[in-house]
Write a protein that holds these residues in place. Structure first.
Motif, PDB file in Angstrom:
ATOM      1  N   MET A 193       0.856  -1.190   0.000  1.00 25.01           N
ATOM      2  CA  MET A 193       0.000   0.000   0.000  1.00 25.01           C
ATOM      3  C   MET A 193       0.886   1.232   0.000  1.00 25.01           C
ATOM      4  O   MET A 193       2.101   1.139   0.205  1.00 25.01           O
ATOM      5  CB  MET A 193      -0.924  -0.001   1.223  1.00 25.01           C
ATOM      6  CG  MET A 193      -0.199   0.066   2.554  1.00 25.01           C
ATOM      7  SD  MET A 193      -1.309  -0.020   3.988  1.00 25.01           S
ATOM      8  CE  MET A 193      -1.765  -1.751   3.935  1.00 25.01           C
ATOM      9  N   SER A 194       0.296   2.389  -0.237  1.00 28.31           N
ATOM     10  CA  SER A 194       1.072   3.624  -0.270  1.00 28.31           C
ATOM     11  C   SER A 194       1.410   4.071   1.154  1.00 28.31           C
ATOM     12  O   SER A 194       0.753   3.648   2.116  1.00 28.31           O
ATOM     13  CB  SER A 194       0.278   4.724  -0.976  1.00 28.31           C
ATOM     14  OG  SER A 194      -0.829   5.119  -0.181  1.00 28.31           O
ATOM     15  N   PRO A 195       2.427   4.941   1.327  1.00 28.83           N
ATOM     16  CA  PRO A 195       2.754   5.451   2.669  1.00 28.83           C
ATOM     17  C   PRO A 195       1.571   6.163   3.323  1.00 28.83           C
ATOM     18  O   PRO A 195       1.354   6.035   4.533  1.00 28.83           O
ATOM     19  CB  PRO A 195       3.910   6.415   2.403  1.00 28.83           C
ATOM     20  CG  PRO A 195       4.521   5.934   1.134  1.00 28.83           C
ATOM     21  CD  PRO A 195       3.393   5.405   0.324  1.00 28.83           C
ATOM     22  N   GLY A 196       0.800   6.929   2.526  1.00 31.85           N
ATOM     23  CA  GLY A 196      -0.357   7.621   3.074  1.00 31.85           C
ATOM     24  C   GLY A 196      -1.410   6.674   3.602  1.00 31.85           C
ATOM     25  O   GLY A 196      -1.992   6.892   4.679  1.00 31.85           O
ATOM     26  N   GLN A 197      -1.643   5.586   2.874  1.00 28.75           N
ATOM     27  CA  GLN A 197      -2.609   4.579   3.326  1.00 28.75           C
ATOM     28  C   GLN A 197      -2.122   3.886   4.593  1.00 28.75           C
ATOM     29  O   GLN A 197      -2.908   3.616   5.507  1.00 28.75           O
ATOM     30  CB  GLN A 197      -2.841   3.548   2.220  1.00 28.75           C
ATOM     31  CG  GLN A 197      -3.582   4.088   1.012  1.00 28.75           C
ATOM     32  CD  GLN A 197      -3.611   3.097  -0.139  1.00 28.75           C
ATOM     33  OE1 GLN A 197      -2.647   2.358  -0.371  1.00 28.75           O
ATOM     34  NE2 GLN A 197      -4.719   3.068  -0.874  1.00 28.75           N
ATOM     35  N   TYR A 198      -0.834   3.607   4.648  1.00 29.25           N
ATOM     36  CA  TYR A 198      -0.274   2.940   5.823  1.00 29.25           C
ATOM     37  C   TYR A 198      -0.393   3.829   7.060  1.00 29.25           C
ATOM     38  O   TYR A 198      -0.721   3.352   8.154  1.00 29.25           O
ATOM     39  CB  TYR A 198       1.190   2.582   5.582  1.00 29.25           C
ATOM     40  CG  TYR A 198       1.848   1.877   6.739  1.00 29.25           C
ATOM     41  CD1 TYR A 198       1.665   0.513   6.941  1.00 29.25           C
ATOM     42  CD2 TYR A 198       2.631   2.583   7.653  1.00 29.25           C
ATOM     43  CE1 TYR A 198       2.253  -0.131   8.018  1.00 29.25           C
ATOM     44  CE2 TYR A 198       3.217   1.944   8.729  1.00 29.25           C
ATOM     45  CZ  TYR A 198       3.025   0.592   8.912  1.00 29.25           C
ATOM     46  OH  TYR A 198       3.602  -0.050   9.987  1.00 29.25           O
ATOM     47  N   ARG A 199      -0.147   5.126   6.886  1.00 33.20           N
ATOM     48  CA  ARG A 199      -0.207   6.056   8.020  1.00 33.20           C
ATOM     49  C   ARG A 199      -1.619   6.149   8.595  1.00 33.20           C
ATOM     50  O   ARG A 199      -1.810   6.382   9.788  1.00 33.20           O
ATOM     51  CB  ARG A 199       0.279   7.430   7.571  1.00 33.20           C
ATOM     52  CG  ARG A 199       0.161   8.510   8.626  1.00 33.20           C
ATOM     53  CD  ARG A 199       0.858   9.770   8.186  1.00 33.20           C
ATOM     54  NE  ARG A 199       2.159   9.912   8.825  1.00 33.20           N
ATOM     55  CZ  ARG A 199       3.019  10.910   8.590  1.00 33.20           C
ATOM     56  NH1 ARG A 199       2.724  11.817   7.676  1.00 33.20           N
ATOM     57  NH2 ARG A 199       4.164  10.977   9.233  1.00 33.20           N
ATOM     58  N   LYS A 200      -2.629   5.924   7.756  1.00 33.18           N
ATOM     59  CA  LYS A 200      -4.027   6.038   8.203  1.00 33.18           C
ATOM     60  C   LYS A 200      -4.527   4.772   8.894  1.00 33.18           C
ATOM     61  O   LYS A 200      -5.624   4.779   9.466  1.00 33.18           O
ATOM     62  CB  LYS A 200      -4.918   6.351   7.005  1.00 33.18           C
ATOM     63  CG  LYS A 200      -4.675   7.740   6.417  1.00 33.18           C
ATOM     64  CD  LYS A 200      -5.548   7.957   5.189  1.00 33.18           C
ATOM     65  CE  LYS A 200      -5.272   9.311   4.549  1.00 33.18           C
ATOM     66  NZ  LYS A 200      -6.080   9.519   3.325  1.00 33.18           N
ATOM     67  N   LEU A 201      -3.758   3.702   8.829  1.00 35.62           N
ATOM     68  CA  LEU A 201      -4.203   2.457   9.468  1.00 35.62           C
ATOM     69  C   LEU A 201      -4.291   2.641  10.983  1.00 35.62           C
ATOM     70  O   LEU A 201      -3.452   3.330  11.580  1.00 35.62           O
ATOM     71  CB  LEU A 201      -3.240   1.312   9.155  1.00 35.62           C
ATOM     72  CG  LEU A 201      -3.223   0.796   7.705  1.00 35.62           C
ATOM     73  CD1 LEU A 201      -2.126  -0.273   7.578  1.00 35.62           C
ATOM     74  CD2 LEU A 201      -4.565   0.219   7.307  1.00 35.62           C
ATOM     75  N   PRO A 202      -5.268   2.028  11.622  1.00 38.41           N
ATOM     76  CA  PRO A 202      -5.370   2.131  13.091  1.00 38.41           C
ATOM     77  C   PRO A 202      -4.161   1.440  13.744  1.00 38.41           C
ATOM     78  O   PRO A 202      -3.724   0.392  13.315  1.00 38.41           O
ATOM     79  CB  PRO A 202      -6.671   1.415  13.423  1.00 38.41           C
ATOM     80  CG  PRO A 202      -6.924   0.508  12.257  1.00 38.41           C
ATOM     81  CD  PRO A 202      -6.369   1.225  11.055  1.00 38.41           C
ATOM     82  N   LYS A 203      -3.667   2.058  14.812  1.00 40.29           N
ATOM     83  CA  LYS A 203      -2.519   1.487  15.516  1.00 40.29           C
ATOM     84  C   LYS A 203      -2.977   0.281  16.335  1.00 40.29           C
ATOM     85  O   LYS A 203      -4.023   0.327  16.995  1.00 40.29           O
ATOM     86  CB  LYS A 203      -1.892   2.528  16.426  1.00 40.29           C
ATOM     87  CG  LYS A 203      -1.250   3.694  15.673  1.00 40.29           C
ATOM     88  CD  LYS A 203      -0.586   4.665  16.635  1.00 40.29           C
ATOM     89  CE  LYS A 203       0.051   5.820  15.871  1.00 40.29           C
ATOM     90  NZ  LYS A 203       0.721   6.788  16.783  1.00 40.29           N
ATOM     91  N   SER A 204      -2.168  -0.766  16.246  1.00 40.75           N
ATOM     92  CA  SER A 204      -2.529  -1.984  16.980  1.00 40.75           C
ATOM     93  C   SER A 204      -2.026  -1.891  18.425  1.00 40.75           C
ATOM     94  O   SER A 204      -1.107  -1.168  18.741  1.00 40.75           O
ATOM     95  CB  SER A 204      -1.907  -3.200  16.300  1.00 40.75           C
ATOM     96  OG  SER A 204      -0.523  -3.045  16.163  1.00 40.75           O
TER      97      SER A 204
END
Length: 342
Positions: free
Chosen positions: A331-342
């Protein structure tokens, strides 16, 4: 409508002529690490100049409706390109210890251009397409075999599969030539050359490490081990310390030669060490460390822009960062940054 289609054909042939000349200049003058021998240089010149000449003839047809299939020069170029593709590809895909030199058995590959001088002109395209398809499937088979030495070749295999599919399409095109409108044939053949060159150019632009990856993999496939007598576990620990703990990956100019000097190995030894342990070459190894650090920063340093993070992790451009990140993470860096933190 026909005028627009003709204009489109002219634009594509012009693009491919320019691309052939750029690729030839890049290989001869700007790629010092490529496995260049006299035979590989000659075959590269014949291949790219032959394609450029073919496209020039196609362009003349689209401008002036000249008949090409009735000329022996056109048929000769048809049959000259497949063996030159074979010799050039073999030089690239042979390890340094198995450099491809001209042997007596290789004289058989000169058969197509000889046939072009004696066979009826009408069947020369079919002869060329048969040989060309065979060489393309040989090329794809070699690449698939090399895939066992690395897990980096998923992207490259897509392009090689495209080449094989286009070669098969060209064979079908040649077989149906006698019953085909010449204009359709010229358009289809000229555009297939342009698309193939576009694929090559795109792969080199989006994945600039492609050539070095192929060279490293083929070096591993054909060379004898250079790690005899070396404590590989110790060297792997030194490598991880330099690259990961000391963050050498942040150096955007980090090279295999520079890193090998730091851990007191030759470039070939370091290449083999990385490939044998990780299953991929030096470029991928460095990209993975940079992306791993980028993933951490994207989560922890939310105030920094993606551009700043790409520069901090050693990527020379934001586009290279996006390409590498999506290749490794999916995925793109922007998409990764938006993922909820586990």
């Amino acid at each position: 409508m026909d005028y627009i289609f003709n204009y489109f054909n002219i634009l594509l042939t012009g693009f491919s002529i320019f691309t052939c000349l750029i690729l030839l200049a890049a290989y001869l003058f700007f790629l010092p690490d490529m496995r260049k021998s006299r035979s590989s240089k000659i075959s590269c010149i014949v291949l790219l100049l032959g394609l450029a000449t073919l496209q020039s003839m196609h362009s003349m047809y689209f401008f002036e409706q000249l008949t090409l299939l009735d000329g022996r020069a056109y048929g000769f170029l048809f049959t000259l390109i497949p063996p030159s593709f074979y010799f050039f590809s073999r030089a690239i895909l042979s390890g340094a210890t198995a450099q491809a030199h001209i042997k007596s058995s290789d004289l058989a590959h000169g058969l197509p251009p000889i046939l072009a001088l004696i066979l009826p002109i009408s069947i020369l395209p079919v002869v060329a397409f048969v040989f060309g398809t065979g060489y393309t499937f040989w090329f794809t088979r070699v690449i698939v075999q090399l895939r066992g030495h690395t897990n980096r070749f998923k992207f490259e295999l897509f392009f090689f599969a495209m080449f094989a599919a286009m070669a098969l399409g060209a064979l079908i095109l040649g077989l149906f030539l006698p019953s085909m409108d010449p204009h359709i044939f010229y358009s289809a053949y000229a555009n297939s050359i342009s698309i193939a060159l576009l694929l090559i150019l795109s792969s080199l632009l989006f994945f600039p490490e492609l050539l070095s990856d192929i060279l490293l993999v083929t070096e591993m496939a054909y060379a004898n081990s250079r790690l005899g007598g070396i404590d590989t576990d110790l060297k792997l620990k030194e490598l991880d310390k330099l690259v990961i703990l000391d963050k050498q990956f942040q150096n955007e100019d980090l090279s295999l030669t520079t890193l090998s000097e730091l851990i007191e190995l030759t470039p070939h030894q370091l290449s083999e060490l990385i490939n044998s342990h990780h299953g991929f070459g030096f470029p991928r190894y460095i990209r993975e460390q940079r992306v791993h650090e980028a993933k951490r920063l994207l989560r922890e340093d939310t105030k920094s822009s993606i551009l700043a993070i790409s520069m901090e992790t050693g990527f020379k451009s934001q586009s290279n960062f996006y390409t590498a990140f999506k290749e490794i993470v999916g995925m793109s860096p922007g998409q990764y940054r938006k993922l909820p933190k586990s």
